[in-house]
Design an enzyme around this catalytic site. Structure first.
Site, short mmCIF file in Angstrom:
data_model
loop_
_atom_site.label_atom_id
_atom_site.label_comp_id
_atom_site.label_asym_id
_atom_site.label_seq_id
_atom_site.Cartn_x
_atom_site.Cartn_y
_atom_site.Cartn_z
N GLU A 84 0.84 -1.19 0.00
CA GLU A 84 0.00 0.00 0.00
C GLU A 84 0.88 1.25 0.00
O GLU A 84 1.96 1.26 0.58
CB GLU A 84 -0.89 -0.02 1.25
CG GLU A 84 -1.86 1.13 1.36
CD GLU A 84 -2.76 0.98 2.57
OE1 GLU A 84 -3.88 0.47 2.42
OE2 GLU A 84 -2.32 1.34 3.69
N HIS A 102 3.22 0.61 14.58
CA HIS A 102 1.93 0.68 13.90
C HIS A 102 0.78 0.29 14.81
O HIS A 102 -0.31 -0.03 14.34
CB HIS A 102 1.92 -0.21 12.65
CG HIS A 102 3.03 0.08 11.70
ND1 HIS A 102 3.10 1.23 10.94
CD2 HIS A 102 4.17 -0.62 11.40
CE1 HIS A 102 4.20 1.22 10.20
NE2 HIS A 102 4.86 0.12 10.47
N ARG A 141 -15.59 -4.84 14.88
CA ARG A 141 -15.57 -5.25 16.29
C ARG A 141 -15.52 -4.01 17.17
O ARG A 141 -15.44 -2.89 16.67
CB ARG A 141 -14.33 -6.11 16.57
CG ARG A 141 -13.03 -5.41 16.17
CD ARG A 141 -11.80 -6.15 16.58
NE ARG A 141 -10.59 -5.68 15.95
CZ ARG A 141 -9.89 -4.61 16.32
NH1 ARG A 141 -10.34 -3.87 17.33
NH2 ARG A 141 -8.79 -4.26 15.71
#
Length: 605
Positions: A184, A219, A276
């Site tokens: 990405e 991250h 979630r």
């Protein structure tokens, strides 16, 4: 009607979910694996059942049926975003407190989710399933099915891509059971902003405002807050509209999160959808008054949302700090052991979601997060001041932790002014710096405790510590008030002293000092890479790979081995140039912290 819920998780989130369920009059069932047999969450439920793995969906469903549970709440992590668990519940006639299997499947695959979002008109970050062109670097390698910062690697050049993809793939397979990765575009210095969403089975979908999640390590978020310092009314409206469009695109049911990257120019891009409850959901609850777990249960029971978008409002500001068992100053090295002292802060506007207490054992089997400290105040500046005080009051001894590290972050000028992005830690190396000097008052407190425990008459002995000054000569006014308080230079101070096998620990007014024994065979850096040529395990865990063989020449800082601990990979490097003379442990073996893995004969200058 849901009357009994099996919580398919552990630690603080299992306990937090149980609180709401009990308020709703719903019976709770805990599950645990062997390392968790004495964990705190097993003592907080109405019933407990042993399982072999938190990742075994069929076993969890069987357990739910055996204990006559009507529903399963997955929490976060583990199987919370598993379409297999959701589908198994559906087939077994058990309510899954979360989205439908097809929604989880579509959003769990990051490439598929990007395609769906593009069709819904939501801007997305460019990505490739093949190697990008040289001009398109830097890039991120990311797990197709993943989260929590695992399976992600930053790649600056094409030469690094192959190794990064292999490493991310291994980590993804270990954490999520799926080794697929993709590439990405890397956006430099963006903010990470997410929107809480709620959707029901009657076609209603809303957002519950944003959360700023830009302060991250590896991250993974460590500090979150709401409202975001970067948000304007116009930007909130645009991003909120995109988040609701994302929810409607997949007929979302339950509580979820749409995550965006906000670049320095003010453009935002869809990153992923988490199907979630999020770790940082308490800050939304603190500013809106909603109980998101209650909303999950009501939606899963077939209920409608009882409010519209215009009914919701935020009041004040909330900040969350994640408390980890790790040494941030040592590349976030995980810490294990027994929590000997655990005294969390109190006062107005403070919430603690914890999975541990005094006596809890922290092992390398699970993520190192211990608790979440959350504060609320009328303004952001007041919330920062409250969090500083709360972190300073938090006593946690027995395992190394990041409490003081978090305090240094929120004390920086850039954090206070709201100038934050996902590379914040890279641009603030000062937050990793701690003084090696131990103040005289800390040594005096330790010496006093030593004199009491060993029945010594000399209360002001310098003690058996390498890093101590001659305390007996200190002119510092010091008067012991009780076992945990002293008057030092006319000021009342709070302290704790923890005796250890090889070292002693002093906690004094929010600062922790480690005093290494002069007569100890182990030095303070016995568990680190030694400059003498011994490469030791930085933490307990599994040795994944050995990159060298006996007889190989190595250069300084060359990668020589990789370990896995608490579901994350750590690379070990050669301390100096030399030659490998001995390899004592092999890939796949479980090793203890400080254990010698290999020996290097250091080149002589």
């Amino acid at each position: 009607m849901i009357r009994r819920v099996l919580i398919a998780n552990r630690g603080e989130i299992a306990i937090r979910i149980s609180h709401t369920l009990r308020e709703m009059g719903i019976s709770t069932v805990a599950v645990f694996t062997e390392p968790d047999k004495d964990a705190l969450h097993t003592r907080m439920m109405d019933d407990t059942h042993a399982i072999a793995s938190y990742l075994d969906a069929p076993e969890i469903v069987r357990t739910a049926k055996d204990c006559r549970a009507d529903a399963i709440h997955p929490g976060y992590g583990f199987l919370s975003e598993s379409p297999a668990l959701s589908a198994a519940c559906e087939q077994a006639g058990i309510v899954f407190i979360g989205p439908r299997p097809d929604t989880i499947r579509a959003m769990g695959d990051k490439l598929a989710s990007k395609s769906i979002m593009e069709k819904a008109g939501v801007p997305v970050v460019p990505s490739w399933d093949a190697e990008p062109r040289s001009s398109e670097f830097p890039v991120l390698v990311k797990a197709v099915c993943g989260g929590g910062g695992k399976g992600i690697r930053l790649v600056e050049s094409p030469a690094e891509l192959k190794d990064a993809m292999a490493s991310a793939s291994r980590e993804a397979a270990a954490a999520f059971g799926d080794d697929r990765v993709f590439v990405e575009k890397y956006i430099r210095r963006p903010r990470h902003i997410e929107f809480q969403i709620l959707g029901d089975s009657h076609g209603n979908a809303i957002h519950v405002f944003e959360r700023e999640c830009s302060i991250q390590r590896r991250h993974q978020k460590i500090i979150e807050e709401t409202p975001s310092p970067a948000m304007t009314l116009e930007l909130r409206a645009q991003m909120g509209e995109a988040a609701v469009a994302a929810a409607r695109a997949v007929d979302y049911r339950g509580a979820g999160t749409v995550e965006f990257m906000l670049d320095p120019a003010g453009r935002f891009y869809f990153l992923e959808m988490n199907t979630r409850l999020q770790v940082e959901h308490p800050v939304t609850e603190m500013t809106t008054g909603l109980d998101l777990v209650r909303e999950q249960v009501l939606i899963a029971s077939g209920g409608k949302l009882t409010y519209t978008q215009s009914d919701l409002q935020q009041i004040g500001h909330s900040i969350e700090c994640r408390i980890y068992a790790e040494e941030a100053e040592e590349h976030f090295r995980p810490s294990t052991g027994t929590i000997e002292m655990f005294e969390p802060p109190g006062g107005p506007g403070i919430r603690l979601d914890s999975g541990v207490a005094a006596g809890s054992k922290v092992t390398y089997h699970f993520d190192p997060m211990l608790a979440k400290l959350v504060v609320w105040a009328p303004s952001r500046s007041a919330a920062i001041a409250r969090m500083k005080r709360a972190l300073c009051d938090f006593v946690l001894l027995g395992v190394r932790n990041n409490i003081e590290f978090l305090g240094r972050i929120i004390s920086t000028e850039d954090f206070i002014s709201g100038k934050i992005d996902t590379s914040f830690l890279d641009h603030h190396p000062d937050v990793f710096v701690i003084s090696s000097e131990v103040p005289p008052e800390a040594l005096l407190a330790a010496s006093r405790a030593l004199s009491i425990t060993e029945g010594r008459r000399d209360a002001w002995s310098s003690g058996p510590w390498r890093n101590s000054n001659d305390v007996s000569r200190a002119s510092l006014p010091f008067r012991l008030l009780d076992s945990h308080h002293a008057e030092i230079s006319g000021k009342r101070r709070r302290f704790y002293v923890l005796r250890g096998r090889d070292s002693d620990t002093v906690w004094l007014d929010g600062h922790t000092y480690h005093l290494d024994r002069a007569n100890s065979a182990r030095s303070a850096d016995a568990t680190a890479i030694s400059t003498s040529g011994e490469i030791r395990a930085l933490m307990p865990g599994k040795l994944l790979r050995v990159e060298v063989a006996v007889g190989d020449a190595v250069v300084e800082k060359q990668p020589v081995a990789t370990m896995e601990s608490m579901k994350m990979e750590t690379t070990l490097h050669a301390p100096k140039a030399g030659r490998i003379t001995e390899i004592r442990r092999q890939p796949g073996e479980v090793v203890e912290m400080g254990e010698i893995l290999m020996v290097i004969e250091i080149d002589k200058m």
